[in-house]
Design a protein around this motif. Sequence first.
Motif, PDB file in Angstrom:
ATOM      1  N   ILE A 164       7.338  10.584 -26.693  1.00 38.08           N
ATOM      2  CA  ILE A 164       6.008  10.798 -26.408  1.00 38.08           C
ATOM      3  C   ILE A 164       5.144   9.869 -26.988  1.00 38.08           C
ATOM      4  O   ILE A 164       4.138   9.338 -26.244  1.00 38.08           O
ATOM      5  CB  ILE A 164       5.919  12.273 -27.241  1.00 38.08           C
ATOM      6  N   LYS A 165       5.289   9.345 -28.265  1.00 40.65           N
ATOM      7  CA  LYS A 165       4.703   8.141 -28.796  1.00 40.65           C
ATOM      8  C   LYS A 165       4.493   7.073 -27.520  1.00 40.65           C
ATOM      9  O   LYS A 165       3.624   6.208 -27.519  1.00 40.65           O
ATOM     10  CB  LYS A 165       5.178   7.562 -30.080  1.00 40.65           C
ATOM     11  N   SER A 166       5.827   6.680 -27.079  1.00 41.12           N
ATOM     12  CA  SER A 166       5.954   5.448 -26.255  1.00 41.12           C
ATOM     13  C   SER A 166       5.182   5.756 -25.072  1.00 41.12           C
ATOM     14  O   SER A 166       4.458   4.801 -24.585  1.00 41.12           O
ATOM     15  CB  SER A 166       7.321   5.342 -25.976  1.00 41.12           C
ATOM     16  N   LEU A 167       5.123   6.740 -24.366  1.00 42.11           N
ATOM     17  CA  LEU A 167       4.454   7.050 -23.180  1.00 42.11           C
ATOM     18  C   LEU A 167       2.855   7.078 -23.456  1.00 42.11           C
ATOM     19  O   LEU A 167       2.041   6.476 -22.676  1.00 42.11           O
ATOM     20  CB  LEU A 167       5.064   8.510 -22.625  1.00 42.11           C
ATOM     21  N   LEU A 168       2.454   7.567 -24.465  1.00 39.63           N
ATOM     22  CA  LEU A 168       1.166   7.800 -24.701  1.00 39.63           C
ATOM     23  C   LEU A 168       0.677   6.080 -25.029  1.00 39.63           C
ATOM     24  O   LEU A 168      -0.608   5.958 -24.483  1.00 39.63           O
ATOM     25  CB  LEU A 168       0.559   8.553 -26.153  1.00 39.63           C
ATOM     26  N   TYR A 169       1.276   5.440 -25.743  1.00 38.31           N
ATOM     27  CA  TYR A 169       0.958   4.095 -26.012  1.00 38.31           C
ATOM     28  C   TYR A 169       1.080   3.350 -24.601  1.00 38.31           C
ATOM     29  O   TYR A 169      -0.104   2.365 -24.578  1.00 38.31           O
ATOM     30  CB  TYR A 169       1.893   3.426 -26.955  1.00 38.31           C
ATOM     31  N   ARG A 170       1.727   3.403 -23.922  1.00 38.61           N
ATOM     32  CA  ARG A 170       1.967   2.523 -22.727  1.00 38.61           C
ATOM     33  C   ARG A 170       1.020   3.133 -21.772  1.00 38.61           C
ATOM     34  O   ARG A 170       0.538   2.247 -20.798  1.00 38.61           O
ATOM     35  CB  ARG A 170       3.599   2.786 -22.222  1.00 38.61           C
ATOM     36  N   LEU A 171       0.671   4.201 -21.674  1.00 41.03           N
ATOM     37  CA  LEU A 171      -0.574   4.553 -20.740  1.00 41.03           C
ATOM     38  C   LEU A 171      -1.677   3.822 -21.179  1.00 41.03           C
ATOM     39  O   LEU A 171      -2.410   3.253 -20.274  1.00 41.03           O
ATOM     40  CB  LEU A 171      -0.960   6.263 -21.082  1.00 41.03           C
ATOM     41  N   LEU A 172      -2.240   3.743 -22.427  1.00 36.13           N
ATOM     42  CA  LEU A 172      -3.132   2.999 -23.047  1.00 36.13           C
ATOM     43  C   LEU A 172      -3.087   1.597 -22.715  1.00 36.13           C
ATOM     44  O   LEU A 172      -3.997   0.646 -22.076  1.00 36.13           O
ATOM     45  CB  LEU A 172      -3.418   2.899 -24.410  1.00 36.13           C
ATOM     46  N   ALA A 173      -1.780   1.226 -22.785  1.00 41.08           N
ATOM     47  CA  ALA A 173      -1.748  -0.311 -22.425  1.00 41.08           C
ATOM     48  C   ALA A 173      -1.604  -0.662 -20.697  1.00 41.08           C
ATOM     49  O   ALA A 173      -2.086  -1.599 -20.368  1.00 41.08           O
ATOM     50  CB  ALA A 173      -0.107  -0.765 -22.749  1.00 41.08           C
ATOM     51  N   PHE A 174      -1.161   0.665 -20.032  1.00 43.79           N
ATOM     52  CA  PHE A 174      -1.412   0.406 -18.708  1.00 43.79           C
ATOM     53  C   PHE A 174      -2.797   0.208 -18.107  1.00 43.79           C
ATOM     54  O   PHE A 174      -3.198  -0.501 -17.332  1.00 43.79           O
ATOM     55  CB  PHE A 174      -0.622   1.587 -17.901  1.00 43.79           C
ATOM     56  N   ILE A 175      -3.579   0.882 -18.707  1.00 40.17           N
ATOM     57  CA  ILE A 175      -5.236   1.011 -18.495  1.00 40.17           C
ATOM     58  C   ILE A 175      -5.598  -0.702 -18.898  1.00 40.17           C
ATOM     59  O   ILE A 175      -6.474  -1.158 -18.063  1.00 40.17           O
ATOM     60  CB  ILE A 175      -5.728   1.852 -19.348  1.00 40.17           C
ATOM     61  N   PHE A 176      -5.076  -1.142 -19.916  1.00 34.98           N
ATOM     62  CA  PHE A 176      -5.489  -2.427 -20.402  1.00 34.98           C
ATOM     63  C   PHE A 176      -5.125  -3.446 -19.448  1.00 34.98           C
ATOM     64  O   PHE A 176      -5.605  -4.342 -18.894  1.00 34.98           O
ATOM     65  CB  PHE A 176      -5.316  -2.611 -21.770  1.00 34.98           C
ATOM     66  N   THR A 177      -3.626  -3.372 -19.020  1.00 36.92           N
ATOM     67  CA  THR A 177      -3.270  -4.411 -17.943  1.00 36.92           C
ATOM     68  C   THR A 177      -3.830  -4.199 -16.886  1.00 36.92           C
ATOM     69  O   THR A 177      -4.149  -5.200 -16.180  1.00 36.92           O
ATOM     70  CB  THR A 177      -1.592  -3.877 -17.988  1.00 36.92           C
ATOM     71  N   PHE A 178      -4.138  -2.983 -16.020  1.00 38.75           N
ATOM     72  CA  PHE A 178      -4.858  -2.566 -15.069  1.00 38.75           C
ATOM     73  C   PHE A 178      -6.125  -3.416 -14.969  1.00 38.75           C
ATOM     74  O   PHE A 178      -6.333  -4.308 -14.045  1.00 38.75           O
ATOM     75  CB  PHE A 178      -4.812  -1.317 -14.504  1.00 38.75           C
ATOM     76  N   LEU A 179      -6.900  -3.134 -16.020  1.00 36.79           N
ATOM     77  CA  LEU A 179      -8.263  -3.732 -15.926  1.00 36.79           C
ATOM     78  C   LEU A 179      -8.277  -5.340 -15.825  1.00 36.79           C
ATOM     79  O   LEU A 179      -9.070  -5.765 -15.328  1.00 36.79           O
ATOM     80  CB  LEU A 179      -9.115  -3.028 -17.291  1.00 36.79           C
ATOM     81  N   THR A 180      -7.434  -5.736 -16.724  1.00 41.12           N
ATOM     82  CA  THR A 180      -7.131  -7.252 -17.192  1.00 41.12           C
ATOM     83  C   THR A 180      -6.513  -7.909 -15.788  1.00 41.12           C
ATOM     84  O   THR A 180      -7.235  -8.840 -15.264  1.00 41.12           O
ATOM     85  CB  THR A 180      -6.204  -7.649 -18.176  1.00 41.12           C
ATOM     86  N   THR A 181      -5.880  -7.368 -15.176  1.00 45.97           N
ATOM     87  CA  THR A 181      -5.251  -7.943 -14.044  1.00 45.97           C
ATOM     88  C   THR A 181      -6.391  -7.763 -12.887  1.00 45.97           C
ATOM     89  O   THR A 181      -6.423  -8.757 -12.092  1.00 45.97           O
ATOM     90  CB  THR A 181      -3.939  -7.250 -13.284  1.00 45.97           C
TER      91      THR A 181
END
Length: 73
Positions: free
Chosen positions: A15-32
């Motif tokens: 659960i911790k991994s998935l929530l953290y990665r969701l935040l990271a996905f948003i950051f990766t998407f926006l940066t890309t």
Amino acid sequence: MVNINKYQTKKRIIIKSLLYRLLAFIFTFLTTYLFIKNYKLSIGIGIVVELLQTILYYFYEIFWNKINWGIYS
């Protein structure tokens, strides 16, 4: 005083991994997207990167659960 357990459950780690990665996905998407201006490609890159990093983070947590440093009884 905070109750510190030596080990986390695997469910908690997931659960911790998935929530953290969701935040990271948003950051990766926006940066890309800022660099390539293509939202479909940005989503694709974000999904691949975050999937791989989620798997890596899960095993990283498992590894750290085996280390006693910083754990108090």
